[in-house]
Design an enzyme around this catalytic site. Structure first.
Site, PDB file in Angstrom:
ATOM      1  N   LYS A 116       0.807  -1.214   0.000  1.00 33.38           N
ATOM      2  CA  LYS A 116       0.000   0.000   0.000  1.00 33.38           C
ATOM      3  C   LYS A 116       0.844   1.270   0.000  1.00 33.38           C
ATOM      4  O   LYS A 116       0.436   2.291  -0.566  1.00 33.38           O
ATOM      5  CB  LYS A 116      -0.964  -0.012   1.187  1.00 33.38           C
ATOM      6  CG  LYS A 116      -1.957  -1.164   1.154  1.00 33.38           C
ATOM      7  CD  LYS A 116      -2.822  -1.116  -0.094  1.00 33.38           C
ATOM      8  CE  LYS A 116      -3.772  -2.285  -0.198  1.00 33.38           C
ATOM      9  NZ  LYS A 116      -3.156  -3.524  -0.609  1.00 33.38           N
ATOM     10  N   GLU A 200      -2.640   7.440   7.204  1.00 38.60           N
ATOM     11  CA  GLU A 200      -3.304   8.371   6.308  1.00 38.60           C
ATOM     12  C   GLU A 200      -4.305   9.194   7.110  1.00 38.60           C
ATOM     13  O   GLU A 200      -4.787   8.748   8.161  1.00 38.60           O
ATOM     14  CB  GLU A 200      -4.062   7.639   5.193  1.00 38.60           C
ATOM     15  CG  GLU A 200      -3.177   7.014   4.134  1.00 38.60           C
ATOM     16  CD  GLU A 200      -3.978   6.325   3.056  1.00 38.60           C
ATOM     17  OE1 GLU A 200      -3.388   6.060   1.990  1.00 38.60           O
ATOM     18  OE2 GLU A 200      -5.168   6.028   3.258  1.00 38.60           O
ATOM     19  N   ARG A 293      -7.654  -7.700  -9.405  1.00 45.48           N
ATOM     20  CA  ARG A 293      -8.452  -8.909  -9.617  1.00 45.48           C
ATOM     21  C   ARG A 293      -9.870  -8.490  -9.968  1.00 45.48           C
ATOM     22  O   ARG A 293     -10.204  -7.301  -9.983  1.00 45.48           O
ATOM     23  CB  ARG A 293      -8.476  -9.754  -8.339  1.00 45.48           C
ATOM     24  CG  ARG A 293      -8.946  -8.943  -7.115  1.00 45.48           C
ATOM     25  CD  ARG A 293      -9.149  -9.776  -5.883  1.00 45.48           C
ATOM     26  NE  ARG A 293      -9.301  -8.999  -4.672  1.00 45.48           N
ATOM     27  CZ  ARG A 293     -10.382  -8.352  -4.291  1.00 45.48           C
ATOM     28  NH1 ARG A 293     -11.445  -8.346  -5.076  1.00 45.48           N
ATOM     29  NH2 ARG A 293     -10.437  -7.683  -3.153  1.00 45.48           N
TER      30      ARG A 293
END
Length: 445
Positions: A116, A200, A293
């Protein structure tokens, strides 16, 4: 087009992939654990191979057993569905090293988006909006506290290797951050084998909006449309709709453009989803993650566009052009998906059990992608998802009305299920208004 396909998954998504593959004349091979031997996806495939006991590590995550099944059956390609090995870059590389076609993005793209922190930095460099946060993993709680002073509380503490809503916690102050850092780091190390943590800015009121992308065989990346995924419990989605009631035509153009930039930044091929957080107060959105995906909620995009995304995946993997015109994409109507889970409808705890009654709703604009049938057992070994109930109407109001009728017509007895929750949600004034956020479920409880 490839002529044979091994589906390295189970339940409704395996059944869904097999349905499209058989329509295209592709020979299908199912792999299954011992308790899944009588499941519909196994019975509907042209061939099936038992690959191990119930535990996913010994069956659906057992790369060696899956590859051996592909070899023994002469499969030419592997489709991983979602979950299990679908975002495992090493498995994707191994599949291709064995001369098989991998129906998914390249291993390098999976690796780039799986971390990430790396994904955040790549997106920022490509011009995709990212929320204020850390560029490097916080090595200690002290480093996390120092970073938070620049970001501002509250902060979201996230496992860098996490995904699908796992490995996340909100910290309101320094004490909460220190506690969350230790918990998330330990969870990430235990679950993903990587204890790296990023921070974040946390937005107390936010919407979760994502964009479906396709990296075509000719190298182009196209963005279809956005999906609203803000009805969640414990960061796990329960209901999705498309298009988002929060997205204006101007905002949609910005979303789609950012999603294309994200895909192009990693040379993306096949189906993927760019997930974002939308601040409804300002109209700003920020990159959250890219899922490399097919998504659980892909059917609502299929219904508003009239596109079979599994077919498109297979066409891309085969080097073929799309079955639609990428320059003439248009969305029609409104679609809603409800995840019918074997769980308590109040507290959302898993409630597996033997299915004594299973009657699916039918009708115009009603679709059920299910993994189960009467007299089967939902075991505790796998995800609680039993079926996806999807409806398509001329507009949002029509889709909601159709969803109410479909929920009333879905009969399940045996395992616990969350259909009563959807009865409540579909009559909830906040949901009906379209002006809701990721806190809607907690406000209903």
């Amino acid at each position: 087009m490839i002529d044979s396909l091994l589906v390295a998954n189970r339940g409704e998504i395996a059944r869904r992939i097999i349905r499209t593959a058989k329509r295209l004349g592709i020979r299908t091979i199912a792999v299954h654990s011992e308790p899944d031997a009588g499941m519909p996806f196994v019975l509907e495939a042209d061939e099936s191979v038992a690959i191990g006991p119930a535990a996913p590590a010994q069956s659906y995550r057992n790369a060696d057993a899956i590859l051996a099944a592909a070899t023994s059956t002469g499969a030419k390609a592997i489709h991983p569905g979602y979950g299990f090995l679908s975002e495992n870059a090493d498995f994707a590389r191994t599949v291709e090293a064995n001369g098989l076609v991998w129906v998914g993005p390249g291993a390098d793209a999976i690796s780039a988006m799986g971390d990430k922190i790396n994904a955040r930095n790549l997106m920022a460099a490509a011009g995709v909006p990212v929320a204020p946060g850390t560029q490097d993993p916080a090595a200690s709680a002290d480093e996390a506290v120092a970073a938070a002073s620049g970001i501002g509380y509250p902060v979201m503490v996230k496992a860098s290797a996490g995904g699908g809503g796992m490995g996340m916690a909100v910290a309101e102050d320094e004490a909460g951050l220190r506690k969350a850092f230790d918990q998330i780091s330990a969870f990430a190390e235990r679950t993903f084998g990587d204890g790296s943590v990023l921070l974040e800015r946390y937005f107390p009121r936010v919407r979760h909006v994502e964009v479906q992308i396709l990296g075509l065989a000719d190298g182009r990346v196209v963005a279809l449309s956005e999906r609203e995924c803000s009805v969640q419990r414990r960061n796990q989605k329960l209901l999705e709709e498309a298009p988002s009631p929060a997205v204006s035509p101007e905002l949609r153009e910005r979303f789609l453009a950012a999603a294309v930039l994200a895909g192009e930044a990693v040379g993306y091929r096949n189906a993927g989803t760019v997930e974002c957080l939308l601040d409804p107060a300002t109209g700003e959105f920020f990159f959250l993650e890219m899922n490399t995906r097919l998504q659980v909620e892909h059917p609502i995009t299929e219904l508003i566009h009239g596109i079979d995304l599994v077919e498109e995946q297979l066409r891309i993997a085969s080097g073929l052009p799309p079955a639609f015109d990428p320059d003439a994409l248009a969305a029609t109507g409104h679609a809603i998906e409800l995840r019918v889970n074997a769980e308590d409808p109040k507290r959302f705890f898993p409630g597996p059990g033997h299915i004594t009654t299973w009657v699916e709703p039918t009708g115009d604009g009603v679709r059920v992608d299910s993994g189960y049938a009467p007299d089967l057992t939902v075991t505790p070994h796998y995800d609680s998802l039993m079926a996806k109930l999807i409806v398509h109407g001329a507009d949002r109001a029509a889709a909601i009305a159709k969803a109410r009728d479909a929920v009333a017509g879905f009969q399940i007895a045996g395992p616990k299920n969350n259909l009563p929750f959807f009865v409540e949600l579909l009559d909830n004034p906040e949901f009906i208004s379209g002006d809701y956020d990721t806190g809607i479920v907690s406000r209903m409880r």
